[in-house]
Design a protein around this motif. Sequence first.
Motif, PDB file in Angstrom:
ATOM      1  N   ASN A  72      -3.970  -7.888   6.561  1.00 35.81           N
ATOM      2  CA  ASN A  72      -3.286  -8.060   5.638  1.00 35.81           C
ATOM      3  C   ASN A  72      -3.383  -7.086   4.302  1.00 35.81           C
ATOM      4  N   PHE A  73      -4.501  -6.654   3.958  1.00 34.05           N
ATOM      5  CA  PHE A  73      -5.254  -5.874   3.111  1.00 34.05           C
ATOM      6  C   PHE A  73      -4.833  -4.561   3.398  1.00 34.05           C
ATOM      7  N   TYR A  74      -5.112  -4.113   4.674  1.00 33.02           N
ATOM      8  CA  TYR A  74      -4.504  -2.781   5.042  1.00 33.02           C
ATOM      9  C   TYR A  74      -3.115  -2.468   4.867  1.00 33.02           C
TER      10      TYR A  74
ATOM     11  N   GLY B 264      -3.824  -0.950   0.316  1.00 35.58           N
ATOM     12  CA  GLY B 264      -5.022  -1.373   1.243  1.00 35.58           C
ATOM     13  C   GLY B 264      -5.422  -0.211   2.294  1.00 35.58           C
ATOM     14  N   ALA B 265      -4.760   0.431   2.935  1.00 39.29           N
ATOM     15  CA  ALA B 265      -5.119   1.401   3.715  1.00 39.29           C
ATOM     16  C   ALA B 265      -5.738   2.576   3.111  1.00 39.29           C
ATOM     17  N   PHE B 266      -5.125   3.019   1.775  1.00 44.99           N
ATOM     18  CA  PHE B 266      -5.980   3.799   1.353  1.00 44.99           C
ATOM     19  C   PHE B 266      -7.394   3.541   0.862  1.00 44.99           C
ATOM     20  N   HIS B 267      -7.533   2.220   0.238  1.00 43.54           N
ATOM     21  CA  HIS B 267      -8.846   1.985  -0.047  1.00 43.54           C
ATOM     22  C   HIS B 267      -9.850   1.727   1.235  1.00 43.54           C
ATOM     23  N   LEU B 268      -9.383   1.338   2.193  1.00 46.08           N
ATOM     24  CA  LEU B 268     -10.090   1.079   3.553  1.00 46.08           C
ATOM     25  C   LEU B 268     -10.423   2.457   4.060  1.00 46.08           C
TER      26      LEU B 268
ATOM     27  N   ALA C  18       0.758  -2.754  -0.115  1.00 49.82           N
ATOM     28  CA  ALA C  18       1.232  -1.538  -0.758  1.00 49.82           C
ATOM     29  C   ALA C  18       2.154  -1.903  -1.949  1.00 49.82           C
ATOM     30  N   SER C  19       1.612  -2.803  -2.542  1.00 48.89           N
ATOM     31  CA  SER C  19       2.236  -3.319  -3.972  1.00 48.89           C
ATOM     32  C   SER C  19       1.209  -3.537  -4.969  1.00 48.89           C
ATOM     33  N   HIS C  20       1.720  -3.712  -5.993  1.00 48.13           N
ATOM     34  CA  HIS C  20       0.872  -4.239  -7.303  1.00 48.13           C
ATOM     35  C   HIS C  20       0.042  -3.023  -7.708  1.00 48.13           C
ATOM     36  N   GLY C  21       0.504  -1.861  -7.326  1.00 50.53           N
ATOM     37  CA  GLY C  21      -0.331  -0.768  -7.754  1.00 50.53           C
ATOM     38  C   GLY C  21      -1.494  -0.543  -6.633  1.00 50.53           C
ATOM     39  N   MET C  22      -1.312  -1.154  -5.519  1.00 51.62           N
ATOM     40  CA  MET C  22      -2.607  -1.137  -4.654  1.00 51.62           C
ATOM     41  C   MET C  22      -2.113  -0.508  -3.324  1.00 51.62           C
TER      42      MET C  22
END
Length: 168
Positions: free
Chosen positions: A130-132, A141-145, A135-139
Amino acid sequence: MHRPATFAALLALTRAASAIGDFWVQNDFCARVKGASDDCPVTYEDPQTKEKTTHGTADGRKACLHHCLTYTATQAIVAGVGARALGIRVHPAAAAAALAVSFGTHYAADRRVPGKGLLEKIATKTGKGNFYQLASHGMNGAFHLDSSWHHGWETVAALIATTKATSR
């Protein structure tokens, strides 16, 4: 020079080079097409000509390869020049091994074919799916992982590069 100081210097140099290679050196085409596959083609619009082209697996692999070559070359140049300026002599075999680790792990992560990419599979298997996908709220997940994956492997590469390093 003490090994911990050499490691810290090489890690800082490769970390800076990674950001430069990923965000300044990588071209728009590679950034957009490197995850393309025949099952999930990518349509690319050239920013200057506005011409649209569609790309599949072969082009995705080529774009990812091109990106990883320029990324690794950036790391080699920045780390080489920086090490020289700091008076660090990196053993050529250690440097080659470190760059090979960086190249290989970068390619594996950046071939983000939807539903089939390594990072997405790892994220799903470890409960981070789900984190991956976030893509909302300025986040993103795929980029951070992706970034944390690269940071971890850059640390391994810096440890490898530190092997047999000496002072100039």
